[in-house]
Design a protein around this motif. Structure first.
Motif, PDB file in Angstrom:
ATOM      1  N   VAL A 378       0.851  -1.189   0.000  1.00 15.83           N
ATOM      2  CA  VAL A 378       0.000   0.000   0.000  1.00 15.83           C
ATOM      3  C   VAL A 378       0.887   1.239   0.000  1.00 15.83           C
ATOM      4  CG1 VAL A 378      -1.804   1.270   1.203  1.00 15.83           C
ATOM      5  CG2 VAL A 378      -1.808  -1.237   1.227  1.00 15.83           C
ATOM      6  N   LYS A 379       0.792   2.027  -1.028  1.00 21.67           N
ATOM      7  CA  LYS A 379       1.553   3.271  -1.139  1.00 21.67           C
ATOM      8  C   LYS A 379       0.814   4.181  -2.110  1.00 21.67           C
ATOM      9  CE  LYS A 379       4.606   1.130  -4.553  1.00 21.67           C
ATOM     10  NZ  LYS A 379       5.988   0.718  -4.840  1.00 21.67           N
ATOM     11  N   SER A 380       1.184   5.439  -2.134  1.00 21.94           N
ATOM     12  CA  SER A 380       0.447   6.433  -2.924  1.00 21.94           C
ATOM     13  C   SER A 380       0.465   6.132  -4.411  1.00 21.94           C
ATOM     14  CB  SER A 380       1.009   7.836  -2.650  1.00 21.94           C
ATOM     15  OG  SER A 380       2.382   7.882  -3.003  1.00 21.94           O
ATOM     16  N   SER A 381       1.542   5.523  -4.919  1.00 19.60           N
ATOM     17  CA  SER A 381       1.613   5.229  -6.360  1.00 19.60           C
ATOM     18  C   SER A 381       0.714   4.061  -6.754  1.00 19.60           C
ATOM     19  CB  SER A 381       3.053   4.941  -6.768  1.00 19.60           C
ATOM     20  OG  SER A 381       3.561   3.831  -6.041  1.00 19.60           O
ATOM     21  N   ASN A 382       0.205   3.306  -5.748  1.00 24.02           N
ATOM     22  CA  ASN A 382      -0.701   2.195  -6.029  1.00 24.02           C
ATOM     23  C   ASN A 382      -2.158   2.561  -5.748  1.00 24.02           C
ATOM     24  OD1 ASN A 382       1.302   0.518  -6.907  1.00 24.02           O
ATOM     25  ND2 ASN A 382       1.603  -0.500  -4.932  1.00 24.02           N
ATOM     26  N   ILE A 383      -2.411   3.842  -5.488  1.00 28.58           N
ATOM     27  CA  ILE A 383      -3.779   4.314  -5.317  1.00 28.58           C
ATOM     28  C   ILE A 383      -4.097   5.236  -6.487  1.00 28.58           C
ATOM     29  CG2 ILE A 383      -5.358   5.609  -3.847  1.00 28.58           C
ATOM     30  CD1 ILE A 383      -3.590   4.789  -1.470  1.00 28.58           C
ATOM     31  N   LEU A 384      -5.030   4.792  -7.322  1.00 26.04           N
ATOM     32  CA  LEU A 384      -5.388   5.535  -8.539  1.00 26.04           C
ATOM     33  C   LEU A 384      -6.621   6.385  -8.277  1.00 26.04           C
ATOM     34  CD1 LEU A 384      -4.965   2.620 -11.117  1.00 26.04           C
ATOM     35  CD2 LEU A 384      -3.244   4.272 -10.372  1.00 26.04           C
ATOM     36  N   LEU A 385      -6.763   7.431  -9.076  1.00 26.78           N
ATOM     37  CA  LEU A 385      -7.908   8.331  -8.957  1.00 26.78           C
ATOM     38  C   LEU A 385      -8.629   8.400 -10.299  1.00 26.78           C
ATOM     39  CD1 LEU A 385      -6.221  11.270  -6.974  1.00 26.78           C
ATOM     40  CD2 LEU A 385      -7.507   9.338  -6.052  1.00 26.78           C
ATOM     41  N   ASP A 386      -9.954   8.273 -10.232  1.00 27.31           N
ATOM     42  CA  ASP A 386     -10.717   8.350 -11.486  1.00 27.31           C
ATOM     43  C   ASP A 386     -11.086   9.799 -11.780  1.00 27.31           C
ATOM     44  OD1 ASP A 386     -12.802   8.986  -9.834  1.00 27.31           O
ATOM     45  OD2 ASP A 386     -13.952   7.152 -10.182  1.00 27.31           O
ATOM     46  N   SER A 387     -11.989  10.002 -12.734  1.00 27.42           N
ATOM     47  CA  SER A 387     -12.319  11.358 -13.187  1.00 27.42           C
ATOM     48  C   SER A 387     -12.975  12.205 -12.098  1.00 27.42           C
ATOM     49  CB  SER A 387     -13.228  11.286 -14.408  1.00 27.42           C
ATOM     50  OG  SER A 387     -14.396  10.530 -14.104  1.00 27.42           O
ATOM     51  N   THR A 388     -13.538  11.550 -11.063  1.00 18.79           N
ATOM     52  CA  THR A 388     -14.167  12.305  -9.954  1.00 18.79           C
ATOM     53  C   THR A 388     -13.314  12.256  -8.695  1.00 18.79           C
ATOM     54  OG1 THR A 388     -15.442  10.356  -9.268  1.00 18.79           O
ATOM     55  CG2 THR A 388     -16.466  11.829 -10.886  1.00 18.79           C
ATOM     56  N   GLN A 408      -4.552 -16.412  11.427  1.00 17.13           N
ATOM     57  CA  GLN A 408      -3.510 -15.401  11.456  1.00 17.13           C
ATOM     58  C   GLN A 408      -2.492 -15.707  10.372  1.00 17.13           C
ATOM     59  OE1 GLN A 408      -1.820 -15.193  15.354  1.00 17.13           O
ATOM     60  NE2 GLN A 408      -3.654 -14.366  16.319  1.00 17.13           N
ATOM     61  N   LEU A 409      -1.851 -14.684   9.883  1.00 17.11           N
ATOM     62  CA  LEU A 409      -0.846 -14.866   8.826  1.00 17.11           C
ATOM     63  C   LEU A 409       0.236 -13.815   9.003  1.00 17.11           C
ATOM     64  CD1 LEU A 409      -0.035 -16.330   6.163  1.00 17.11           C
ATOM     65  CD2 LEU A 409      -1.196 -14.463   4.970  1.00 17.11           C
ATOM     66  N   THR A 410       1.475 -14.240   9.074  1.00 17.99           N
ATOM     67  CA  THR A 410       2.603 -13.321   9.199  1.00 17.99           C
ATOM     68  C   THR A 410       3.242 -13.172   7.824  1.00 17.99           C
ATOM     69  OG1 THR A 410       2.997 -14.069  11.441  1.00 17.99           O
ATOM     70  CG2 THR A 410       4.778 -12.864  10.371  1.00 17.99           C
ATOM     71  N   THR A 411       3.393 -11.960   7.356  1.00 23.16           N
ATOM     72  CA  THR A 411       4.000 -11.714   6.063  1.00 23.16           C
ATOM     73  C   THR A 411       5.107 -10.687   6.199  1.00 23.16           C
ATOM     74  OG1 THR A 411       2.606  -9.861   5.462  1.00 23.16           O
ATOM     75  CG2 THR A 411       1.760 -12.043   4.979  1.00 23.16           C
ATOM     76  N   MET A 412       6.015 -10.713   5.230  1.00 16.60           N
ATOM     77  CA  MET A 412       7.083  -9.705   5.194  1.00 16.60           C
ATOM     78  C   MET A 412       6.581  -8.517   4.385  1.00 16.60           C
ATOM     79  SD  MET A 412      10.479 -11.951   4.448  1.00 16.60           S
ATOM     80  CE  MET A 412      11.448 -10.459   4.340  1.00 16.60           C
ATOM     81  N   MET A 413       7.133  -7.342   4.696  1.00 12.57           N
ATOM     82  CA  MET A 413       6.804  -6.164   3.931  1.00 12.57           C
ATOM     83  C   MET A 413       7.309  -6.334   2.504  1.00 12.57           C
ATOM     84  SD  MET A 413       7.772  -2.244   4.706  1.00 12.57           S
ATOM     85  CE  MET A 413       7.464  -2.491   6.436  1.00 12.57           C
ATOM     86  N   GLN A 414       6.489  -5.998   1.523  1.00 11.69           N
ATOM     87  CA  GLN A 414       6.845  -6.157   0.117  1.00 11.69           C
ATOM     88  C   GLN A 414       6.770  -4.797  -0.576  1.00 11.69           C
ATOM     89  OE1 GLN A 414       7.748  -9.107  -1.333  1.00 11.69           O
ATOM     90  NE2 GLN A 414       7.647 -10.076   0.687  1.00 11.69           N
ATOM     91  N   GLY A 415       7.145  -4.787  -1.846  1.00 10.28           N
ATOM     92  CA  GLY A 415       7.020  -3.567  -2.636  1.00 10.28           C
ATOM     93  C   GLY A 415       8.349  -2.925  -2.968  1.00 10.28           C
ATOM     94  N   THR A 416       8.280  -1.675  -3.428  1.00 11.90           N
ATOM     95  CA  THR A 416       9.468  -0.962  -3.878  1.00 11.90           C
ATOM     96  C   THR A 416      10.079  -0.180  -2.723  1.00 11.90           C
ATOM     97  OG1 THR A 416       8.396  -0.704  -6.006  1.00 11.90           O
ATOM     98  CG2 THR A 416      10.323   0.670  -5.599  1.00 11.90           C
ATOM     99  N   LEU A 417      11.388  -0.297  -2.530  1.00 10.89           N
ATOM    100  CA  LEU A 417      12.084   0.397  -1.462  1.00 10.89           C
ATOM    101  C   LEU A 417      11.885   1.905  -1.622  1.00 10.89           C
ATOM    102  CD1 LEU A 417      14.020   0.117   0.981  1.00 10.89           C
ATOM    103  CD2 LEU A 417      15.920   0.367  -0.633  1.00 10.89           C
TER     104      LEU A 417
END
Length: 418
Positions: A378-388, A408-417
């Protein structure tokens, strides 16, 4: 009497002499047959076409029932000969005709000259015959027919010359060389076309096999099996072909790139139904996670939430799978945070709405979706905005499904540094 004989016994005949003006017939018997039983005293005389009547004994009994005999009218014009009338005003033969004296010795008739046909008694009645329409004329190799008034000639076509001794057209030496060169050239072109066709066929077959291998390698069979169980659902993912996405992106034209990241490039695409889509082309793939990837495709395609970017389908015929999403036209939240010209047009109310919609989407994924989905990027570049400026959470490439048997599920942080 003898059948077929007409020499005076029971029957007699004579040819009409040429030039005869009148004909009278009279029959009589040279002997007295009054005492002969069954003697027919009737006599018959008639004019008929030469050799059209073959006398027989039965004719004496049936001749009375025959009402007509075949005749030929022999006629001529006037009483003068061709020499007498050719230079006179009453001469009736038209152009391209000739005069013929009557065989009866008086008068004349007209006939079209050789090479002409029609009515010789009309001024332009005799017209030229096109002998070249007859394919039997000048049908030898190297000949062509040339029609002329009243006749035709056979000439040698280009590349041939007349052999005076044999009277036929033979190919010139240069013509033979040209034909040889043309034949060799045509043969070479045919071989080249055939070889190219064979090469393209082999290449096409290899490409089909490669696509099939990628399709199976990327879990295509598993996806088909899972989608078949969801036939009643209208929200299942579509499996696109390579050609469909290649046409949609104009062969992945760089001018259609709308996003670029560390792991993927996103293209704007146009489907045949005029629907605009976003096509995500990943750079790498973890083959050990193929089955999980397929599960995520199936689950994500069924998510129908206004704040989650809709996954429409995928293409598995390439080395790295391609994902097809709905197109979100207004860019990413990252741009509105870091670019001053865009940040200035977004009010605090809209910003708060974006935050609330993003949280609502994540809450839906964590608690309402089944199985639950953890985004992990979850980061700002993965949140898109439509016409409204409605928020759309996207890019689930690093997401994980929570197994049904685990709370329960343990996960590592993923994505772009960064």
């Amino acid at each position: 009497m003898v059948n077929g004989s007409c020499t005076g016994v029971g029957c007699c005949e004579v040819d009409i002499p040429k030039g005869l003006k009148n004909v009278n017939t009279r029959s009589h018997s040279s002997q007295n047959h009054t005492k002969v039983e069954n003697f027919n005293r009737c006599g018959y005389g008639f004019i008929s076409k030469h050799l059209s009547k073959n006398f027989s004994i039965d004719s004496l009994r049936t001749l009375r029932s025959q009402k007509m005999m075949p005749m030929v009218l022999d006629w001529a014009i006037g009483n003068e000969t061709c020499n007498d009338v050719e230079n006179k005003s009453n001469y009736v033969c038209g152009d391209n005709s000739s005069c013929q004296n009557s065989e009866d010795g008086c008068g004349y008739r007209c006939k079209c000259k050789d090479g002409y046909d029609g009515n010789p008694y009309l001024p332009n009645g005799c017209q030229d015959i096109d002998e070249c329409e007859n394919r039997n004329n000048c049908n030898h190799l190297g000949q062509e027919c040339i029609n002329k008034p009243g006749k035709f000639t056979c000439a040698c076509i280009k590349g041939y010359h007349l052999d005076q001794s044999a009277g036929v057209c033979v190919a010139s030496q240069s013509s033979l060389q040209v034909k040889l060169l043309v034949g060799v050239g045509i043969s070479f072109i045919v071989m080249l076309v055939f070889s190219s066709w064979l090469y393209l066929m082999v290449k096409q077959r290899k490409l089909i096999k490669l696509r099939q291998r990628f399709f199976e390698q990327n879990g295509g069979l598993i996806l088909q099996q899972k989608l078949s169980k969801l036939e009643n659902s209208t929200a299942t993912a579509k499996i696109f072909t390579t050609e469909e996405l290649r046409k949609a992106t104009n062969n992945y034209d760089e001018t259609l790139i709308i996003g670029r990241g560390g792991f993927a490039t996103v293209y704007k695409g146009f489907l045949p139904n005029n629907r605009i889509v976003a096509i995500k082309k990943s750079k790498t793939v973890d083959e050990s996670q193929i089955e999980q990837f397929i599960n995520e495709v199936v689950v994500l395609s069924q998510i129908n939430h206004r704040n989650v970017a809709k996954l429409l389908g995928c293409c598995l015929e390439t080395q790295v799978p391609l994902l097809v999403y709905e197109f979100i036209p207004n860019g990413t939240l990252f741009e509105y945070i870091h670019h001053k010209n865009k940040a200035s047009i977004v009010s605090w109310e809209i910003r708060l709405s974006i935050v609330a919609e993003t949280v609502e989407a994540l809450s839906y994924l964590h608690f309402a979706a089944f199985p639950p989905i953890i985004h992990r990027d979850v980061k700002s570049s993965n949140i898109l905005l439509d016409s409204t400026h409605t928020a759309k959470v996207s890019d689930f490439g690093a997401s994980r499904l929570v197994p049904r048997d685990q709370t329960q599920l343990t996960t590592m942080m993923q994505g772009t540094l960064g």
